[in-house]
Design an enzyme around this catalytic site. Structure first.
Site, PDB file in Angstrom:
ATOM      1  N   TYR A 102      37.128  93.107  39.410  1.00 40.94           N
ATOM      2  CA  TYR A 102      37.082  91.653  39.280  1.00 40.94           C
ATOM      3  C   TYR A 102      38.333  91.023  39.896  1.00 40.94           C
ATOM      4  O   TYR A 102      38.244  90.104  40.717  1.00 40.94           O
ATOM      5  CB  TYR A 102      36.956  91.277  37.801  1.00 40.94           C
ATOM      6  CG  TYR A 102      36.888  89.800  37.544  1.00 40.94           C
ATOM      7  CD1 TYR A 102      35.733  89.082  37.835  1.00 40.94           C
ATOM      8  CD2 TYR A 102      37.966  89.106  36.998  1.00 40.94           C
ATOM      9  CE1 TYR A 102      35.658  87.722  37.593  1.00 40.94           C
ATOM     10  CE2 TYR A 102      37.904  87.753  36.749  1.00 40.94           C
ATOM     11  CZ  TYR A 102      36.739  87.064  37.045  1.00 40.94           C
ATOM     12  OH  TYR A 102      36.669  85.718  36.809  1.00 40.94           O
ATOM     13  N   LYS A 106      38.660  88.526  43.215  1.00 44.48           N
ATOM     14  CA  LYS A 106      39.224  87.188  43.073  1.00 44.48           C
ATOM     15  C   LYS A 106      40.473  87.014  43.940  1.00 44.48           C
ATOM     16  O   LYS A 106      40.703  85.939  44.483  1.00 44.48           O
ATOM     17  CB  LYS A 106      39.530  86.881  41.601  1.00 44.48           C
ATOM     18  CG  LYS A 106      38.272  86.816  40.735  1.00 44.48           C
ATOM     19  CD  LYS A 106      37.319  85.742  41.218  1.00 44.48           C
ATOM     20  CE  LYS A 106      36.150  85.543  40.298  1.00 44.48           C
ATOM     21  NZ  LYS A 106      35.321  84.389  40.663  1.00 44.48           N
ATOM     22  N   SER A 137      31.927  83.514  28.921  1.00 39.22           N
ATOM     23  CA  SER A 137      30.717  83.565  29.731  1.00 39.22           C
ATOM     24  C   SER A 137      29.697  84.491  29.100  1.00 39.22           C
ATOM     25  O   SER A 137      29.985  85.232  28.163  1.00 39.22           O
ATOM     26  CB  SER A 137      31.049  84.023  31.160  1.00 39.22           C
ATOM     27  OG  SER A 137      31.706  85.264  31.130  1.00 39.22           O
TER      28      SER A 137
END
Length: 153
Positions: A102, A106, A137
């Site tokens: 991740y 990013k 989320s």
């Protein structure tokens, strides 16, 4: 005034993005503001996450937004106006344990959009990156030992 139109897009499916961008431009003629706000993340130790899952994360978080941006960009350049926004993550600036794929995706997105910002200045196109801290989320609970199922969307 335009009638709203719902267009479904899986941002991790790079092959369909170009067609979706064409559909949007055919319907509306232009895009004034593009907000890239989609993400996929996984939590797990580097050695536990498969390379296949690393690639899915990169497709959704890096290749998806840049593919969509590149599809819309020629229209903005020809009109010499537009605004592009990337909703990214603080993990695009710092890495934390168990988020390697991740954070890497990013970081890559931040680098791309930073370069794009400098290149688009001459065309009067604004490029912004928003890096919020942690966002709550949707999460699918994985089966024990199944890291591939441990994906947030």
């Amino acid at each position: 005034t335009y009638t709203p139109k719902l267009i479904l897009l899986d941002i991790s499916d790079i092959n369909c993005i170009q067609d979706v961008a064409k559909e949007i431009l055919n319907c509306y003629g232009c895009v004034d503001i593009l907000i890239n706000n989609a993400s996929m993340k996984v939590k797990g130790a580097v050695q536990s996450i498969s390379l296949e899952l690393d690639k899915k994360i990169m497709d959704a978080n890096y290749f998806g937004p840049i593919t969509l941006t590149k599809a819309i960009l020629p229209n903005m350049i020809s009109r010499r106006t537009g605004q592009i926004v990337l909703i990214n993550s603080i993990q695009g600036k710092i890495g934390i344990p168990f988020r390697a794929a991740y954070a890497a995706s990013k970081h890559a997105a931040v680098g791309f959009f930073d370069c794009l910002r400098a290149e688009m200045e001459e065309f009067n196109i604004s490029v912004s990156t928003v890096n919020p801290t942690f966002i709550c989320s949707y999460h699918r609970q994985p089966a024990p030992g199944n890291w591939e199922a441990s994906i947030w969307k």
